[in-house]
Design an enzyme around this catalytic site. Sequence first.
Site, PDB file in Angstrom:
ATOM      1  N   ASP A  29       0.813  -1.212   0.000  1.00  0.00           N
ATOM      2  CA  ASP A  29       0.000   0.000   0.000  1.00  0.00           C
ATOM      3  C   ASP A  29       0.847   1.262   0.000  1.00  0.00           C
ATOM      4  OD1 ASP A  29       0.901  -0.800   2.552  1.00  0.00           O
ATOM      5  OD2 ASP A  29      -0.473   0.639   3.478  1.00  0.00           O
ATOM      6  N   GLU A  30       0.232   2.345  -0.405  1.00  0.00           N
ATOM      7  CA  GLU A  30       0.783   3.695  -0.250  1.00  0.00           C
ATOM      8  C   GLU A  30       2.255   3.833  -0.660  1.00  0.00           C
ATOM      9  OE1 GLU A  30      -1.690   5.718   3.293  1.00  0.00           O
ATOM     10  OE2 GLU A  30      -0.202   4.285   3.985  1.00  0.00           O
TER      11      GLU A  30
END
Lengths: 575, 575
Positions: B370-371
């Site tokens: 993620d991210e």
Amino acid sequence: MTWVEVNAAPELIHTPPLRLKQKSADRTALNTDMYCLLKCSPLILAVAVCHGWLFGDFVGKQKELDEISLWPLPQKFQSSAVAFKLSPGSFQIVHAKQSSAGPSCSILVNAFRRYFEYMFGDLKKHEKSRKKVYDSDLAELQVWITSADPECDGYPSLQADESYELSVDEPSAVLKAANVWGALRGLETFSQLVYRDDYGANNINKTDISDFPRFAHRGILLDSSRHFLPLKVILANLEAMAMNKFNVFHWHIVDDPSFPYMSRTFPDLSQKGAYHPFTHVYTPSDVKMVIEFARMRGIRVIPEFDTPGHTQSWGNGIKNLLTPCYSGSSPSGTFGPVNPILNSSYDFMTQFFKEISTVFPDAYIHLGGDEVDFSCWKSNPDIKKFMVQQGFGTDYSKLESFYIQRLLDIVAATKKGYMVWQEVFDNGVKLKADTQIHVWKERPQYQDEMAKVTAAGFNALLSTPWYLNRISYGQDWVNIYKADPQNFTGTDAQKKLVIGGEACLWGEYVDATNLTPRLWPRASAVAERLWSDKSVTDVGNAYKRLVQHRCRMVKRGIPAEPLFVGHCRQEYMGL
Amino acid sequence: MTWVEVNAAPELIHTPPLRLKQKSADRTALNTDMYCLLKCSPLILAVAVCHGWLFGDFVGKQKELDEISLWPLPQKFQSSAVAFKLSPGSFQIVHAKQSSAGPSCSILVNAFRRYFEYMFGDLKKHEKSRKKVYDSDLAELQVWITSADPECDGYPSLQADESYELSVDEPSAVLKAANVWGALRGLETFSQLVYRDDYGANNINKTDISDFPRFAHRGILLDSSRHFLPLKVILANLEAMAMNKFNVFHWHIVDDPSFPYMSRTFPDLSQKGAYHPFTHVYTPSDVKMVIEFARMRGIRVIPEFDTPGHTQSWGNGIKNLLTPCYSGSSPSGTFGPVNPILNSSYDFMTQFFKEISTVFPDAYIHLGGDEVDFSCWKSNPDIKKFMVQQGFGTDYSKLESFYIQRLLDIVAATKKGYMVWQEVFDNGVKLKADTQIHVWKERPQYQDEMAKVTAAGFNALLSTPWYLNRISYGQDWVNIYKADPQNFTGTDAQKKLVIGGEACLWGEYVDATNLTPRLWPRASAVAERLWSDKSVTDVGNAYKRLVQHRCRMVKRGIPAEPLFVGHCRQEYMGL
């Protein structure tokens, strides 16, 4: 950018962001701020702390400054890079020869032991050492009470002198205070000055401090009615209060949901009004213990017995105390505020507050007076008749004032002063000149209310921005920290009528399971606002000190929650 | 209206009100609701609980129903007013004669002891009694494992059969399950059926239950990187998970701020990446203990090692693992995500995940993904050159996919399945068919994302509405409770691909001081959503049971915070 910097970075965003997880991009921005903070912080500190004092040679001593992290920040503070070692085996806290207090002063003797343990851990771990004291050692802290009466057996009061002077130099440190109340504050500061160096040795820097509180009334309100708070939780929070130099425990002891105060005069109040008549009550002995535990820490205990509203639980034990509500022409079976038209109500209050005035030694009682709901009074035909007789028309706030007026006369007869919530003032009740008005409403703006109250010549206390039961995601301590009780338009004379404020933790969603971490270190932000100089407002600097201060509370056994990402050398080891 | 009713009243307002203190007027309104709830609740329960079963004669047995308060509510439940007594001195939990499990089955033996203690307190307090068992007594609970392999020495898995049947009748209750996993769930239910009558005697009503989970994956995510979580806190929360029939501990063990996982292959990761190399790490023995403690409770441990972002702390111990960021034409000294253009990065991941796949027995590993922040990659000239070579243009999500693709191949070679955060799916990375996509973002709406993921044929897990680190004032458990992972537009086949969800407690503002009360009982709302039938959605009924369930957790030593005003018979006695 390494994670070590990230760890220390304060989040300087005041409205908490909506994003769910921290993004690296934001972190980079924070680190830029952090870099500046590290570079500039000696200057910031110098400006914020030193009012006319020469500031010691702090350059290159950033680490020690971080370690020290005084909270709340003293009024005048001078330190140097010269460090002394303290040996737990030989260091002593002693009464100075000139002191008016001695070994019979139990407040001080208890405090010496308590602060020794905070600084060095369990006494038993350290064998008493007879070894030579080296030149670089600090051998002792002398506590010198200067006034003829040290007040060892007294209670703290609104007038207590909490100022102290602390000088740390070899071979002895000296703590000078007029009486025990200032000495207690100075002992806390001394204990915060001690830090461990890289070898685990206890150090303290050469330091001079001259300190006193900005406001005389610095309180915490706990609510033991919506949830019962076991004694242990109350005592732990008194300990935490002392670590933050709070000096008032406002005990909102009873309210609508339950009546845990065990009254000698009216035992049915708790017998029938507590959640449980044995397990969920404060016995006279419990109350004494709270008062004595608080006294040992220089904390006043002000009980609140809120009337005429917020009294549902009182009705269980006292017949006819509450107003019967009507549904049409017949009683509905429910009850409203205290019945203000019966003499028996005032007879009861006279006896009840006579007891309260002897059980609680403080010169003040909080009488509540907030949020009186008129709907029940309006439904009751006897009340309506009384309104006509008295010429009150349909203005029920006149009936409320009628009640409060008589109650104030009753309490005044016990020689106690009183605090009341702002509604009592707003409704124009005639008040004694020394009445303290407790401001809590969001509308009108509290600044306007503070101006109005002080313009009328009354003492004012602020709580509006400090309802700590209200929580939100992120670092809400920043707005708590920024609020200032004197931040309103008014004359100097008006400002002087502001005696302080209180952080309130109402109990709807709080009990023994979550109270302590919800209160600390958020209440610490209030503590500094009420103790330190008005100019101490730098959020970045406060963040750095508060991170350390909360770790200090954790080390001392208080489960104070974290401000942001990071760690403490000693993490909380309870659950 | 008396305070006793006020105490029990649920606040049926879903957006927390802004007013600071409860007003009597509101309380009156609440009480009207409450009155209806009390009158109608047997009916509500009957509708909610009984899917085609005849409902026992509950009228007039409100008290016992309240006391029982099963959580999460079983799928099929039939009870009667007939009550049996249980004597702690003679009652036993035993293996049924026909059971394939016996005294050597440590999971069951441990569970028997644990649940006996939950029901009756410390074993030592009760002298073993040989006295006659009366007709109205329940003498024992027989646990009957029906399948040939009880799985006593196995680990729980996604495929575990957690169903059970429980029949409480004299003289014996019988708990029937295919294997130990179902038996553990049934023991929890049995312990929740036992209540104390007005004389303090232990009672259980005649009951038949047939129960199974709605979703196979019911998890809690804890984050031990932003703050280190002492082992004691993790174990206590595994206990609480079992009380709520959760079966997955998603251990977000490392992240940017710290790397507490002690790797045998790469000891420098924690040596240089943890907050402290000795006090703030999980040793191999600690990890084993967590896994075994969880196994005893039928809980899978799925570790997350998130890459290529969220890896700042990895860079301290592994040279050249992270991408050097540039400021203009020279390195800035800071680092970005894992460097995806070096073979050494993949060599490291191969060795590292080989270790992880042996340390953690579960069939799945969470790989994060993620991210990923592209700004550092964009600044680096070598990365830019690589982008050109690969024909990625300026689309850095292609570079991210390039990395993830190779990582997935590496992990697939260890024979583990993988979970990933939704970005990996969103970016079009080629995934094995059994990959589980973890939905967490608020935009696009999670309902749309769940539809997309399942339309593509992947298993989906929901967390978006269950980020429990996000807090607000009031009863936020209601919205947590209302969210449903299958509440999206899609075919039945798509709905079947939803394997469950996870409550996430990210660690920015959470450590040992406040984690447990912040998680419980809010996570209990998620527990019921993931276990009970889809039709179990009545908030008023849930409130009543959850109030009792949280008191049960408190009694068992878990500091679960209160939902609203009220009390528990036994309050929390820690701090």
